[in-house]
Design a protein around this motif. Structure first.
Motif, PDB file in Angstrom:
ATOM      1  N   THR A 173       0.857  -1.183   0.000  1.00 43.48           N
ATOM      2  CA  THR A 173       0.000   0.000   0.000  1.00 43.48           C
ATOM      3  C   THR A 173       0.894   1.233   0.000  1.00 43.48           C
ATOM      4  OG1 THR A 173      -0.117   0.038   2.394  1.00 43.48           O
ATOM      5  CG2 THR A 173      -1.855  -1.163   1.235  1.00 43.48           C
ATOM      6  N   THR A 174       0.447   2.207  -0.703  1.00 44.70           N
ATOM      7  CA  THR A 174       1.227   3.440  -0.774  1.00 44.70           C
ATOM      8  C   THR A 174       0.322   4.598  -1.142  1.00 44.70           C
ATOM      9  OG1 THR A 174       3.047   4.585  -1.849  1.00 44.70           O
ATOM     10  CG2 THR A 174       1.838   3.048  -3.208  1.00 44.70           C
ATOM     11  N   ASP A 175       0.764   5.760  -0.762  1.00 41.56           N
ATOM     12  CA  ASP A 175       0.074   6.972  -1.164  1.00 41.56           C
ATOM     13  C   ASP A 175       0.847   7.665  -2.268  1.00 41.56           C
ATOM     14  OD1 ASP A 175      -1.989   6.678   0.695  1.00 41.56           O
ATOM     15  OD2 ASP A 175      -0.788   7.587   2.282  1.00 41.56           O
ATOM     16  N   MET A 176       1.837   6.962  -2.830  1.00 42.54           N
ATOM     17  CA  MET A 176       2.623   7.558  -3.893  1.00 42.54           C
ATOM     18  C   MET A 176       1.737   7.780  -5.118  1.00 42.54           C
ATOM     19  SD  MET A 176       6.480   6.553  -5.063  1.00 42.54           S
ATOM     20  CE  MET A 176       6.180   5.239  -6.218  1.00 42.54           C
ATOM     21  N   LEU A 177       1.901   8.936  -5.747  1.00 48.21           N
ATOM     22  CA  LEU A 177       1.054   9.327  -6.865  1.00 48.21           C
ATOM     23  C   LEU A 177       1.937   9.740  -8.041  1.00 48.21           C
ATOM     24  CD1 LEU A 177      -1.864  10.026  -7.818  1.00 48.21           C
ATOM     25  CD2 LEU A 177      -1.491  12.296  -6.854  1.00 48.21           C
ATOM     26  N   LEU A 178       1.567   9.293  -9.246  1.00 53.68           N
ATOM     27  CA  LEU A 178       2.244   9.668 -10.479  1.00 53.68           C
ATOM     28  C   LEU A 178       1.230  10.360 -11.369  1.00 53.68           C
ATOM     29  CD1 LEU A 178       4.692   9.551 -12.426  1.00 53.68           C
ATOM     30  CD2 LEU A 178       3.899   7.275 -13.109  1.00 53.68           C
ATOM     31  N   GLU A 179       1.569  11.571 -11.834  1.00 56.23           N
ATOM     32  CA  GLU A 179       0.636  12.366 -12.633  1.00 56.23           C
ATOM     33  C   GLU A 179       1.354  13.004 -13.817  1.00 56.23           C
ATOM     34  OE1 GLU A 179      -2.405  14.482  -9.739  1.00 56.23           O
ATOM     35  OE2 GLU A 179      -0.334  14.917  -9.139  1.00 56.23           O
ATOM     36  N   SER A 180       0.542  13.486 -14.767  1.00 52.09           N
ATOM     37  CA  SER A 180       1.059  14.276 -15.882  1.00 52.09           C
ATOM     38  C   SER A 180       0.136  15.471 -16.082  1.00 52.09           C
ATOM     39  CB  SER A 180       1.116  13.460 -17.172  1.00 52.09           C
ATOM     40  OG  SER A 180       1.549  14.282 -18.243  1.00 52.09           O
ATOM     41  N   SER A 181       0.726  16.616 -16.368  1.00 52.27           N
ATOM     42  CA  SER A 181      -0.094  17.787 -16.684  1.00 52.27           C
ATOM     43  C   SER A 181      -0.616  17.710 -18.121  1.00 52.27           C
ATOM     44  CB  SER A 181       0.707  19.075 -16.476  1.00 52.27           C
ATOM     45  OG  SER A 181       1.871  19.060 -17.288  1.00 52.27           O
ATOM     46  N   ALA A 182      -0.154  16.730 -18.896  1.00 47.54           N
ATOM     47  CA  ALA A 182      -0.558  16.593 -20.300  1.00 47.54           C
ATOM     48  C   ALA A 182      -1.790  15.709 -20.493  1.00 47.54           C
ATOM     49  CB  ALA A 182       0.597  16.035 -21.123  1.00 47.54           C
ATOM     50  N   PHE A 183      -2.025  14.768 -19.569  1.00 43.36           N
ATOM     51  CA  PHE A 183      -3.183  13.879 -19.668  1.00 43.36           C
ATOM     52  C   PHE A 183      -3.495  13.294 -18.296  1.00 43.36           C
ATOM     53  CE2 PHE A 183       0.520  11.274 -20.390  1.00 43.36           C
ATOM     54  CZ  PHE A 183       0.261  10.091 -19.729  1.00 43.36           C
ATOM     55  N   ASP A 184      -4.762  12.986 -18.085  1.00 46.66           N
ATOM     56  CA  ASP A 184      -5.198  12.376 -16.837  1.00 46.66           C
ATOM     57  C   ASP A 184      -5.162  10.855 -16.952  1.00 46.66           C
ATOM     58  OD1 ASP A 184      -5.718  14.795 -15.520  1.00 46.66           O
ATOM     59  OD2 ASP A 184      -7.736  14.916 -16.376  1.00 46.66           O
ATOM     60  N   ASP A 185      -5.127  10.185 -15.812  1.00 42.10           N
ATOM     61  CA  ASP A 185      -5.122   8.729 -15.781  1.00 42.10           C
ATOM     62  C   ASP A 185      -6.318   8.178 -16.559  1.00 42.10           C
ATOM     63  OD1 ASP A 185      -3.997   6.253 -14.857  1.00 42.10           O
ATOM     64  OD2 ASP A 185      -5.691   6.104 -13.476  1.00 42.10           O
ATOM     65  N   GLY A 186      -6.035   7.281 -17.491  1.00 45.08           N
ATOM     66  CA  GLY A 186      -7.086   6.656 -18.285  1.00 45.08           C
ATOM     67  C   GLY A 186      -7.496   7.448 -19.513  1.00 45.08           C
ATOM     68  N   GLU A 187      -6.904   8.627 -19.695  1.00 46.42           N
ATOM     69  CA  GLU A 187      -7.273   9.501 -20.815  1.00 46.42           C
ATOM     70  C   GLU A 187      -6.258   9.382 -21.954  1.00 46.42           C
ATOM     71  OE1 GLU A 187     -10.126  11.267 -20.929  1.00 46.42           O
ATOM     72  OE2 GLU A 187     -10.623  10.380 -18.994  1.00 46.42           O
ATOM     73  N   GLY A 246      -2.120   6.063 -19.908  1.00 49.71           N
ATOM     74  CA  GLY A 246      -2.636   6.892 -20.987  1.00 49.71           C
ATOM     75  C   GLY A 246      -2.973   6.000 -22.164  1.00 49.71           C
ATOM     76  N   THR A 247      -3.837   6.465 -23.030  1.00 49.86           N
ATOM     77  CA  THR A 247      -4.214   5.685 -24.211  1.00 49.86           C
ATOM     78  C   THR A 247      -3.832   6.456 -25.468  1.00 49.86           C
ATOM     79  OG1 THR A 247      -6.438   6.645 -24.335  1.00 49.86           O
ATOM     80  CG2 THR A 247      -6.170   4.645 -22.988  1.00 49.86           C
ATOM     81  N   TYR A 248      -3.694   5.712 -26.572  1.00 45.32           N
ATOM     82  CA  TYR A 248      -3.450   6.380 -27.841  1.00 45.32           C
ATOM     83  C   TYR A 248      -3.859   5.481 -28.996  1.00 45.32           C
ATOM     84  CZ  TYR A 248      -1.580   9.423 -31.375  1.00 45.32           C
ATOM     85  OH  TYR A 248      -1.492  10.267 -32.445  1.00 45.32           O
ATOM     86  N   GLU A 249      -4.469   6.113 -29.998  1.00 41.75           N
ATOM     87  CA  GLU A 249      -4.787   5.464 -31.264  1.00 41.75           C
ATOM     88  C   GLU A 249      -4.368   6.430 -32.359  1.00 41.75           C
ATOM     89  OE1 GLU A 249      -8.531   3.349 -33.598  1.00 41.75           O
ATOM     90  OE2 GLU A 249      -8.894   4.367 -31.701  1.00 41.75           O
ATOM     91  N   LYS A 250      -3.685   5.908 -33.359  1.00 41.90           N
ATOM     92  CA  LYS A 250      -3.219   6.782 -34.439  1.00 41.90           C
ATOM     93  C   LYS A 250      -4.378   7.536 -35.056  1.00 41.90           C
ATOM     94  CE  LYS A 250       1.098   4.826 -36.072  1.00 41.90           C
ATOM     95  NZ  LYS A 250       1.713   4.093 -37.187  1.00 41.90           N
ATOM     96  N   GLN A 251      -4.097   8.777 -35.411  1.00 42.74           N
ATOM     97  CA  GLN A 251      -5.121   9.653 -35.976  1.00 42.74           C
ATOM     98  C   GLN A 251      -5.183   9.581 -37.489  1.00 42.74           C
ATOM     99  OE1 GLN A 251      -7.037  11.228 -33.574  1.00 42.74           O
ATOM    100  NE2 GLN A 251      -5.745   9.876 -32.369  1.00 42.74           N
ATOM    101  N   HIS A 252      -4.116   9.149 -38.134  1.00 46.76           N
ATOM    102  CA  HIS A 252      -4.051   9.121 -39.586  1.00 46.76           C
ATOM    103  C   HIS A 252      -4.252   7.709 -40.095  1.00 46.76           C
ATOM    104  CE1 HIS A 252      -1.832  12.825 -38.442  1.00 46.76           C
ATOM    105  NE2 HIS A 252      -2.620  13.313 -39.369  1.00 46.76           N
ATOM    106  N   ALA A 253      -5.376   7.460 -40.736  1.00 43.22           N
ATOM    107  CA  ALA A 253      -5.742   6.118 -41.193  1.00 43.22           C
ATOM    108  C   ALA A 253      -4.697   5.513 -42.116  1.00 43.22           C
ATOM    109  CB  ALA A 253      -7.102   6.148 -41.878  1.00 43.22           C
TER     110      ALA A 253
END
Length: 163
Positions: A2-16, A152-159
């Motif tokens: 168990t931990t209260d350690m947190l990892l974040e990004s100002s560029a995207f939220d968890d799961g986004e 984070g998730t990603y799918e290419k934008q250019h078919a």
């Protein structure tokens, strides 16, 4: 663990979605990351970024490693966008393009998940000579005090890129 350690990004939220700037369709630079809540006794951090959905999230066959960092000093609490100047003492491992450094999301098909995993260690690991993810994980056995994760998730934008 168990931990209260947190990892974040100002560029995207968890799961986004990860902005394309940080992918092969953009500048292919590392996103800004910050962390807090490391437990007492932390002597260093390690960071692994990987994609368990390769090559196709509907039929994954392997986990693709995008970035391996270790020996991040205990007093460091962030990694800047486009981290080319790493904190003094920080070492890099090899990604699955067989080089050091960050390699951004570039999924061949579908939406992939990218796991940013930060480990607080009770030791420093020394020079592991550009370890792979597996070699770093072996070296960390018995030394992980806490871990935090950002997805984070990603799918290419250019078919036309999706062959």
């Amino acid at each position: 663990m168990t931990t209260d350690m947190l990892l974040e990004s100002s560029a995207f939220d968890d799961g986004e979605a990860i902005p394309s700037k940080y992918t092969c369709e953009g500048e292919n630079i590392s996103p800004p990351l910050s962390w807090s809540g490391a437990p007492a006794g932390t002597r260093s951090f390690a960071l692994i970024v990987d994609d368990p959905d390769a090559p196709d999230p509907k039929a994954p066959k392997r986990t693709w490693v995008h970035w391996v960092l270790y020996e991040i000093p205990a007093e460091v609490e962030s990694s800047a966008e486009g981290a080319t100047q790493l904190p003094t003492g920080t070492r890099e491992g090899r990604n699955d393009w067989d080089h050091t450094g960050y390699g951004g999301p570039c999924p061949p098909i579908g939406e992939h998940r990218y796991f940013h995993k930060l480990y607080a260690l009770d030791t420093t690991l020394g020079d592991l000579r550009e370890p792979t993810k597996a070699e770093l994980e072996d070296a960390m056995i018995g030394h992980v005090l806490a871990e935090a994760q950002l997805i984070g998730t990603y799918e290419k934008q250019h078919a036309e890129d999706q062959k």
